[in-house]
Design a protein around this motif. Structure first.
Motif, PDB file in Angstrom:
ATOM      1  N   PHE A  49      22.790 137.968  57.765  1.00 53.89           N
ATOM      2  CA  PHE A  49      22.705 137.700  59.199  1.00 53.89           C
ATOM      3  C   PHE A  49      21.824 136.486  59.475  1.00 53.89           C
ATOM      4  O   PHE A  49      22.144 135.653  60.333  1.00 53.89           O
ATOM      5  N   THR A  50      20.744 136.364  58.735  1.00 56.74           N
ATOM      6  CA  THR A  50      19.866 135.199  58.890  1.00 56.74           C
ATOM      7  C   THR A  50      20.591 133.914  58.529  1.00 56.74           C
ATOM      8  O   THR A  50      20.490 132.901  59.250  1.00 56.74           O
ATOM      9  N   ALA A  51      21.351 133.929  57.426  1.00 64.37           N
ATOM     10  CA  ALA A  51      22.095 132.741  57.020  1.00 64.37           C
ATOM     11  C   ALA A  51      23.121 132.350  58.066  1.00 64.37           C
ATOM     12  O   ALA A  51      23.256 131.165  58.421  1.00 64.37           O
ATOM     13  N   GLY A  52      23.875 133.323  58.572  1.00 57.94           N
ATOM     14  CA  GLY A  52      24.863 133.028  59.598  1.00 57.94           C
ATOM     15  C   GLY A  52      24.238 132.480  60.864  1.00 57.94           C
ATOM     16  O   GLY A  52      24.778 131.560  61.496  1.00 57.94           O
TER      17      GLY A  52
ATOM     18  N   VAL B  79      29.819 132.242  56.918  1.00 55.72           N
ATOM     19  CA  VAL B  79      28.644 132.152  56.058  1.00 55.72           C
ATOM     20  C   VAL B  79      27.993 133.521  55.891  1.00 55.72           C
ATOM     21  O   VAL B  79      27.583 133.897  54.786  1.00 55.72           O
ATOM     22  N   ALA B  80      27.901 134.289  56.983  1.00 61.60           N
ATOM     23  CA  ALA B  80      27.290 135.612  56.900  1.00 61.60           C
ATOM     24  C   ALA B  80      28.056 136.523  55.948  1.00 61.60           C
ATOM     25  O   ALA B  80      27.455 137.308  55.198  1.00 61.60           O
ATOM     26  N   LEU B  81      29.375 136.434  55.926  1.00 59.08           N
ATOM     27  CA  LEU B  81      30.180 137.274  55.041  1.00 59.08           C
ATOM     28  C   LEU B  81      30.040 136.867  53.584  1.00 59.08           C
ATOM     29  O   LEU B  81      29.790 137.691  52.705  1.00 59.08           O
TER      30      LEU B  81
ATOM     31  N   GLY C 143      26.099 133.030  46.832  1.00 61.90           N
ATOM     32  CA  GLY C 143      26.867 133.163  48.065  1.00 61.90           C
ATOM     33  C   GLY C 143      26.620 132.027  49.034  1.00 61.90           C
ATOM     34  O   GLY C 143      27.546 131.508  49.665  1.00 61.90           O
ATOM     35  N   GLY C 144      25.353 131.587  49.148  1.00 61.65           N
ATOM     36  CA  GLY C 144      25.034 130.499  50.057  1.00 61.65           C
ATOM     37  C   GLY C 144      25.732 129.210  49.685  1.00 61.65           C
ATOM     38  O   GLY C 144      26.247 128.493  50.555  1.00 61.65           O
ATOM     39  N   ALA C 145      25.764 128.913  48.390  1.00 58.51           N
ATOM     40  CA  ALA C 145      26.424 127.685  47.943  1.00 58.51           C
ATOM     41  C   ALA C 145      27.931 127.749  48.183  1.00 58.51           C
ATOM     42  O   ALA C 145      28.548 126.770  48.636  1.00 58.51           O
ATOM     43  N   LEU C 146      28.540 128.903  47.902  1.00 60.31           N
ATOM     44  CA  LEU C 146      29.981 129.042  48.118  1.00 60.31           C
ATOM     45  C   LEU C 146      30.335 128.919  49.599  1.00 60.31           C
ATOM     46  O   LEU C 146      31.347 128.323  49.959  1.00 60.31           O
ATOM     47  N   ALA C 147      29.504 129.486  50.450  1.00 61.39           N
ATOM     48  CA  ALA C 147      29.764 129.393  51.882  1.00 61.39           C
ATOM     49  C   ALA C 147      29.518 127.988  52.407  1.00 61.39           C
ATOM     50  O   ALA C 147      30.150 127.551  53.374  1.00 61.39           O
ATOM     51  N   GLY C 148      28.596 127.268  51.767  1.00 62.55           N
ATOM     52  CA  GLY C 148      28.198 125.970  52.292  1.00 62.55           C
ATOM     53  C   GLY C 148      29.206 124.863  52.074  1.00 62.55           C
ATOM     54  O   GLY C 148      29.329 123.966  52.919  1.00 62.55           O
ATOM     55  N   ILE C 149      29.942 124.899  50.963  1.00 62.25           N
ATOM     56  CA  ILE C 149      30.837 123.787  50.633  1.00 62.25           C
ATOM     57  C   ILE C 149      31.901 123.564  51.707  1.00 62.25           C
ATOM     58  O   ILE C 149      32.017 122.461  52.249  1.00 62.25           O
TER      59      ILE C 149
ATOM     60  N   PHE D 258      30.437 137.570  39.692  1.00 64.34           N
ATOM     61  CA  PHE D 258      30.150 137.810  41.111  1.00 64.34           C
ATOM     62  C   PHE D 258      29.912 139.291  41.368  1.00 64.34           C
ATOM     63  O   PHE D 258      28.948 139.682  42.022  1.00 64.34           O
ATOM     64  N   VAL D 259      30.826 140.125  40.866  1.00 60.99           N
ATOM     65  CA  VAL D 259      30.726 141.567  41.111  1.00 60.99           C
ATOM     66  C   VAL D 259      29.456 142.129  40.475  1.00 60.99           C
ATOM     67  O   VAL D 259      28.729 142.924  41.083  1.00 60.99           O
ATOM     68  N   ALA D 260      29.173 141.701  39.239  1.00 60.24           N
ATOM     69  CA  ALA D 260      27.987 142.209  38.552  1.00 60.24           C
ATOM     70  C   ALA D 260      26.707 141.780  39.258  1.00 60.24           C
ATOM     71  O   ALA D 260      25.754 142.559  39.363  1.00 60.24           O
ATOM     72  N   ALA D 261      26.673 140.538  39.753  1.00 60.44           N
ATOM     73  CA  ALA D 261      25.498 140.089  40.497  1.00 60.44           C
ATOM     74  C   ALA D 261      25.320 140.888  41.773  1.00 60.44           C
ATOM     75  O   ALA D 261      24.193 141.203  42.182  1.00 60.44           O
ATOM     76  N   LEU D 262      26.431 141.246  42.410  1.00 60.78           N
ATOM     77  CA  LEU D 262      26.369 142.037  43.642  1.00 60.78           C
ATOM     78  C   LEU D 262      25.837 143.440  43.367  1.00 60.78           C
ATOM     79  O   LEU D 262      25.131 144.025  44.190  1.00 60.78           O
TER      80      LEU D 262
END
Length: 228
Positions: free
Chosen positions: A96-99, A121-123, A131-137, A207-211
């Protein structure tokens, strides 16, 4: 008036060849779409059955134990459940903060659809560390195209700064409060989980393992403490 019929008759061989060339990709895409629908339906049925039958299975399992062991297992399960719930709450807070940061940034820069990109970005930010890098591109590319070079560069700078703050300050601190494990253990759990997941299942497995790494670390902490 526009002689469409004559044009179609003249170009029938070309149109037929074009349709044949599109048939195979269209069939592949159709199979993929059907496969995704089947997987989603299977997942929905599985979750529904777990919600309906899970409590019954849990009650039956406890019923096979002695009263003392029932109390111990119930207490441990409650601790593990608290760790997982805390992880989800912490992840929701950081996402929520990132979004919100992205929404405010795009709103100030005058980039179209700031709320939509903030939700995106929030999702995606639910994925820890990356996640932040993937949302940012895609967000930065859209800001560059729709808002101009200044908006694109400013959005990229905000993303770079916020991603570092989230990964090295917000995530460890928030997770240590909500999951109640050491910030260093949070950081190590994500790195180890991502490495093991990528070895087993490639990029998606990482990704799944990091989550799942942080709630797993919290659950293991409960079990180790109980065994000790």
């Amino acid at each position: 008036r526009y002689h469409v019929q004559s044009w179609v008759q003249r170009n029938t061989p070309k149109l037929a060849g074009y349709a044949q060339s599109l048939a195979k990709p269209a069939l592949t895409a159709g199979k993929g779409a059907v496969s995704v629908v089947v997987e989603l339906a299977t997942l929905f049925v599985l979750v529904l059955l777990l919600l309906l039958e899970g409590p019954k299975m849990w009650s039956w399992t406890l019923g096979q134990m002695t009263p003392g062991r029932q109390a111990t297992v119930t207490r441990i399960a409650a601790d593990v459940s608290g760790k997982v719930t805390g992880y989800m709450a912490g992840n929701l807070l950081t996402s929520f903060t990132a979004g919100t940061v992205v929404f405010v940034t795009l709103q100030i820069l005058g980039v179209p659809f700031p709320l939509l990109w903030g939700l995106w970005v929030a999702l995606v930010d639910f994925l820890p560390m990356i996640g932040g890098a993937l949302a940012g591109i895609p967000t930065v590319l859209f800001a560059l195209i729709a808002g101009g070079p200044t908006a694109g560069i400013a959005t990229a700078v905000v993303f770079a700064v916020y991603t570092q703050i989230e990964n090295h300050v917000l995530n460890p601190v928030v997770m240590s409060k909500t999951v109640r494990i050491n910030p260093l253990l949070v950081f190590i759990a994500v790195l180890v989980g991502a490495s093991l997941g990528s070895l087993i299942g490639g990029l998606f497995g990482g990704f799944v393992a990091a989550l799942l790494a942080i709630p797993t670390a919290g659950a293991l902490q409960v079990l180790v403490k109980e065994a000790w």
